[in-house]
Scaffold this motif. Structure first.
Motif, mmCIF file in Angstrom:
data_model
loop_
_atom_site.group_PDB
_atom_site.id
_atom_site.type_symbol
_atom_site.label_atom_id
_atom_site.label_comp_id
_atom_site.label_asym_id
_atom_site.label_seq_id
_atom_site.Cartn_x
_atom_site.Cartn_y
_atom_site.Cartn_z
ATOM 1 N N ALA A 109 0.832 -1.206 0.000
ATOM 2 C CA ALA A 109 0.000 0.000 0.000
ATOM 3 C C ALA A 109 0.864 1.253 0.000
ATOM 4 C CB ALA A 109 -0.935 -0.002 1.210
ATOM 5 N N ALA A 110 1.947 1.242 0.760
ATOM 6 C CA ALA A 110 2.848 2.399 0.782
ATOM 7 C C ALA A 110 3.551 2.582 -0.558
ATOM 8 C CB ALA A 110 3.874 2.232 1.896
ATOM 9 N N ASP A 111 4.015 1.475 -1.126
ATOM 10 C CA ASP A 111 4.698 1.566 -2.416
ATOM 11 C C ASP A 111 3.760 2.103 -3.502
ATOM 12 O OD1 ASP A 111 6.980 0.595 -1.257
ATOM 13 O OD2 ASP A 111 6.709 -1.471 -1.961
ATOM 14 N N GLY A 112 2.477 1.716 -3.403
ATOM 15 C CA GLY A 112 1.505 2.186 -4.384
ATOM 16 C C GLY A 112 1.107 3.638 -4.206
ATOM 17 N N ALA A 113 1.504 4.232 -3.087
ATOM 18 C CA ALA A 113 1.172 5.643 -2.813
ATOM 19 C C ALA A 113 2.434 6.483 -2.650
ATOM 20 C CB ALA A 113 0.321 5.725 -1.542
ATOM 21 N N ASP A 114 3.519 6.045 -3.290
ATOM 22 C CA ASP A 114 4.793 6.782 -3.227
ATOM 23 C C ASP A 114 5.265 6.998 -1.795
ATOM 24 O OD1 ASP A 114 4.977 7.009 -6.025
ATOM 25 O OD2 ASP A 114 3.689 8.792 -5.999
ATOM 26 N N GLY A 115 5.024 5.990 -0.952
ATOM 27 C CA GLY A 115 5.524 6.043 0.417
ATOM 28 C C GLY A 115 4.666 6.798 1.401
ATOM 29 N N ASP A 116 3.487 7.234 0.995
ATOM 30 C CA ASP A 116 2.601 8.000 1.882
ATOM 31 C C ASP A 116 1.999 7.070 2.941
ATOM 32 O OD1 ASP A 116 0.800 9.641 3.137
ATOM 33 O OD2 ASP A 116 -0.389 10.094 1.347
ATOM 34 N N LEU A 117 2.383 7.250 4.188
ATOM 35 C CA LEU A 117 1.911 6.367 5.254
ATOM 36 C C LEU A 117 0.463 6.644 5.640
ATOM 37 C CD1 LEU A 117 5.051 5.980 7.535
ATOM 38 C CD2 LEU A 117 4.333 4.688 5.523
ATOM 39 N N HIS A 118 -0.067 7.801 5.283
ATOM 40 C CA HIS A 118 -1.489 8.040 5.489
ATOM 41 C C HIS A 118 -2.300 7.057 4.646
ATOM 42 C CE1 HIS A 118 0.315 11.840 6.818
ATOM 43 N NE2 HIS A 118 -0.754 11.979 7.596
ATOM 44 N N ALA A 119 -1.797 6.729 3.472
ATOM 45 C CA ALA A 119 -2.471 5.735 2.622
ATOM 46 C C ALA A 119 -2.451 4.366 3.280
ATOM 47 C CB ALA A 119 -1.793 5.679 1.250
ATOM 48 N N VAL A 120 -1.388 4.058 4.024
ATOM 49 C CA VAL A 120 -1.317 2.770 4.726
ATOM 50 C C VAL A 120 -2.385 2.703 5.812
ATOM 51 C CG1 VAL A 120 0.139 1.229 6.090
ATOM 52 C CG2 VAL A 120 1.139 2.570 4.223
ATOM 53 N N VAL A 121 -2.564 3.789 6.546
ATOM 54 C CA VAL A 121 -3.596 3.807 7.589
ATOM 55 C C VAL A 121 -4.971 3.613 6.970
ATOM 56 C CG1 VAL A 121 -4.708 5.168 9.399
ATOM 57 C CG2 VAL A 121 -2.225 5.246 9.136
ATOM 58 N N HIS A 122 -5.261 4.308 5.891
ATOM 59 C CA HIS A 122 -6.570 4.175 5.264
ATOM 60 C C HIS A 122 -6.760 2.779 4.667
ATOM 61 C CE1 HIS A 122 -7.861 8.210 6.082
ATOM 62 N NE2 HIS A 122 -6.736 8.697 5.594
ATOM 63 N N HIS A 123 -5.682 2.182 4.200
ATOM 64 C CA HIS A 123 -5.713 0.781 3.778
ATOM 65 C C HIS A 123 -6.112 -0.122 4.952
ATOM 66 C CE1 HIS A 123 -3.946 -3.175 2.716
ATOM 67 N NE2 HIS A 123 -3.274 -3.063 3.842
ATOM 68 N N LEU A 124 -5.513 0.099 6.120
ATOM 69 C CA LEU A 124 -5.835 -0.707 7.303
ATOM 70 C C LEU A 124 -7.281 -0.485 7.759
ATOM 71 C CD1 LEU A 124 -2.492 -0.273 9.270
ATOM 72 C CD2 LEU A 124 -3.401 -2.436 8.402
ATOM 73 N N ILE A 125 -7.748 0.737 7.674
ATOM 74 C CA ILE A 125 -9.141 1.033 8.031
ATOM 75 C C ILE A 125 -10.095 0.266 7.113
ATOM 76 C CG2 ILE A 125 -10.903 2.845 8.018
ATOM 77 C CD1 ILE A 125 -8.680 4.766 9.029
ATOM 78 N N ARG A 126 -9.801 0.283 5.810
ATOM 79 C CA ARG A 126 -10.652 -0.450 4.861
ATOM 80 C C ARG A 126 -10.610 -1.951 5.135
ATOM 81 N NH1 ARG A 126 -8.248 3.214 1.260
ATOM 82 N NH2 ARG A 126 -6.794 1.591 0.527
ATOM 83 N N GLU A 127 -9.420 -2.461 5.395
ATOM 84 C CA GLU A 127 -9.296 -3.898 5.649
ATOM 85 C C GLU A 127 -10.041 -4.320 6.911
ATOM 86 O OE1 GLU A 127 -5.655 -5.892 3.366
ATOM 87 O OE2 GLU A 127 -5.448 -5.719 5.532
ATOM 88 N N PHE A 128 -10.009 -3.474 7.923
ATOM 89 C CA PHE A 128 -10.706 -3.828 9.160
ATOM 90 C C PHE A 128 -12.201 -3.971 8.901
ATOM 91 C CE2 PHE A 128 -12.403 -3.247 13.449
ATOM 92 C CZ PHE A 128 -11.558 -4.061 14.163
ATOM 93 N N ARG A 129 -12.730 -3.178 7.989
ATOM 94 C CA ARG A 129 -14.151 -3.282 7.643
ATOM 95 C C ARG A 129 -14.437 -4.420 6.666
ATOM 96 N NH1 ARG A 129 -17.810 0.753 8.926
ATOM 97 N NH2 ARG A 129 -16.930 2.712 9.718
ATOM 98 N N GLN A 130 -13.541 -4.648 5.700
ATOM 99 C CA GLN A 130 -13.875 -5.488 4.553
ATOM 100 C C GLN A 130 -13.067 -6.770 4.434
ATOM 101 O OE1 GLN A 130 -13.236 -2.798 1.279
ATOM 102 N NE2 GLN A 130 -14.645 -1.259 2.093
ATOM 103 N N GLY A 131 -11.944 -6.887 5.120
ATOM 104 C CA GLY A 131 -11.085 -8.042 4.941
ATOM 105 C C GLY A 131 -9.937 -7.746 3.998
ATOM 106 N N PRO A 132 -8.998 -8.702 3.851
ATOM 107 C CA PRO A 132 -7.841 -8.474 2.981
ATOM 108 C C PRO A 132 -8.270 -8.136 1.558
ATOM 109 C CG PRO A 132 -7.553 -10.463 4.281
ATOM 110 C CD PRO A 132 -8.961 -10.014 4.485
ATOM 111 N N GLU A 133 -7.579 -7.161 0.967
ATOM 112 C CA GLU A 133 -8.047 -6.671 -0.321
ATOM 113 C C GLU A 133 -7.011 -6.744 -1.429
ATOM 114 O OE1 GLU A 133 -7.114 -1.949 0.449
ATOM 115 O OE2 GLU A 133 -9.057 -2.769 0.986
ATOM 116 N N THR A 134 -5.777 -7.106 -1.116
ATOM 117 C CA THR A 134 -4.747 -7.166 -2.155
ATOM 118 C C THR A 134 -3.996 -8.480 -2.063
ATOM 119 O OG1 THR A 134 -3.119 -6.083 -0.721
ATOM 120 C CG2 THR A 134 -4.403 -4.680 -2.207
#
Length: 400
Positions: free
Chosen positions: A365-390
């Motif tokens: 998730a970080a690599d896909g967002a040029d290292g933006d760790l805010h994107a990692v947090v939002h990835h984790l938020i989505r996963e907590f609701r929906q399950g693994p996504e990638t």
């Protein structure tokens, strides 16, 4: 030479191990509270917990606070199966969401938060937490870590220490599956589970001591209490410990699981291993163990390399890629898992091997967002609701 304290010692009080139905299972899950826009942690648990604790009082599950005000912990009742325990956890999460969604709070779980700073967090106002911080100082204040605990009932306390010794051989497998803390305070650490190495800095935490009998465990506790290291058995913070109050073996080595399905798979693996070892003891067999220096090396390898680690699997020092060994262990445990009603959940281990563990998905998730760790947090938020996504392709070879 004079020895302080003199030769006399008070008689040790026996430590009771509560009756527990064999191989029943209970789960605890520590969950972060975050701002939905910034992704940063928010210390708002105290404003939520009064109502949440009251609502869960008549339920099988519980909702409680933790060391930091940015955390809520949900706990299952005693489950006859993993599915029953996880139903409790799902019900607890639904209850928490009914409070956090209107309050503008998001939920996520991992071993660490990608960019939050320890000095911005507040300690929950309870005496035992203040005492911990007073004693441990900088290391205690740095405990921005989240984990899961899996309890499995043991029907005979004389089995407890042998089972812990045998289960220690599989700590790196569990740690690698659950690894979800590749970032720490905004830094990419190079570790799959930075939490594993941070947590062991606390007194009485880390790998279990090599004890063989309940009497030796009682003697250890007596030494710790008598010398002021701890007050009681609840302050033993080993990666696997006896839980005398509940009559269980408790695995505490795992990072916070990012999804409910992964939590179920780790719980099924722990339950199946404990039941397997219990059956071996019933047949009069001696459980396989390894020297403590192998356990220490395995813990470091799993923390560093996660599912790409090569782990030591026997006392002779044989080494196997942990992905390969996990797949073989799942196959060996299938008959036990069927008997326990957790075969489907155990197969979730294979799913993690295919889609990648949380630390791998966070890095992607970080690599896909040029290292933006805010994107990692939002990835984790989505996963907590929906399950693994990638899906994350495993590395071509295991690490040394």
């Amino acid at each position: 030479m004079h020895r302080p304290g003199g030769p006399c010692q008070t008689e040790r009080v026996p430590l009771e191990f509560a009756p527990s139905a064999r191989s029943t299972v209970g789960v605890e899950w520590e969950i972060m509270l975050a701002d939905p826009k910034t992704g940063d942690l928010v210390g708002r648990a105290p404003e939520l917990l009064g109502a949440l604790e009251e609502q869960s009082a008549a339920e099988r599950h519980t909702v409680t606070g933790e060391l930091l005000t940015n955390t809520i912990e949900v706990t299952s009742g005693v489950g006859g199966t993993v599915a029953e325990a996880l139903d409790d956890i799902a019900a607890a999460i639904a209850t928490v969401r009914a409070a956090t969604d209107p309050a503008g709070i998001e939920l996520l779980s991992a071993g660490s938060h990608p960019f939050a700073q320890w000095y911005n967090q507040r300690v929950t106002d309870k005496t035992r937490y203040h005492k911990l911080i007073e004693r441990t100082q900088w290391w205690g204040r740095n405990m921005m870590i989240w984990g899961i605990h899996v309890h499995v009932g043991v029907d005979d306390r004389d089995k407890v220490l042998p089972i812990i010794a045998a289960l220690s051989n599989f700590l790196p497998h569990l740690q690698a599956l659950a690894a979800s803390s590749p970032y720490w305070a905004g830094e990419r650490t190079g570790y799959a589970s930075n939490r594993a190495l941070v947590f062991q800095q606390l007194p009485t935490a880390g790998l279990p001591w090599s004890l063989h009998t309940w009497a030796e465990f009682e003697s250890y506790l007596d030494d710790m209490v008598r010398t002021g290291v701890m007050q009681d058995a609840s302050e033993v913070r080993w990666d696997i410990r006896p839980a005398p109050r509940w009559g269980t073996v408790e695995v505490r080595a795992c990072d916070g699981m990012s999804t409910l399905s992964e939590l179920a798979s780790v719980a099924a693996l722990v339950q199946s291993l404990v039941e397997h070892f219990s059956r071996e003891l019933d047949e009069g067999r001696t459980l396989a163990t390894m020297p403590p220096w192998f356990h220490r090396e395995n813990k470091w390898r799993a923390a560093r390399y996660g599912l790409d680690a090569r782990v030591i699997v026997d006392a002779a020092g044989s080494q196997v890629p942990v992905r390969e060994h996990l797949a073989a262990v799942v196959e060996d445990l299938r008959p036990v898992a069927r008997d326990l009603g957790c075969a489907a959940e155990l197969d979730g281990v294979l799913t993690t091997l295919q889609v990648g563990a949380s630390y791998e998905r966070q890095l992607a998730a970080a690599d896909g967002a040029d290292g933006d760790l805010h994107a990692v947090v939002h990835h984790l938020i989505r996963e907590f609701r929906q399950g693994p996504e990638t899906s994350v392709a495993p590395s071509p070879s295991a690490a040394p």
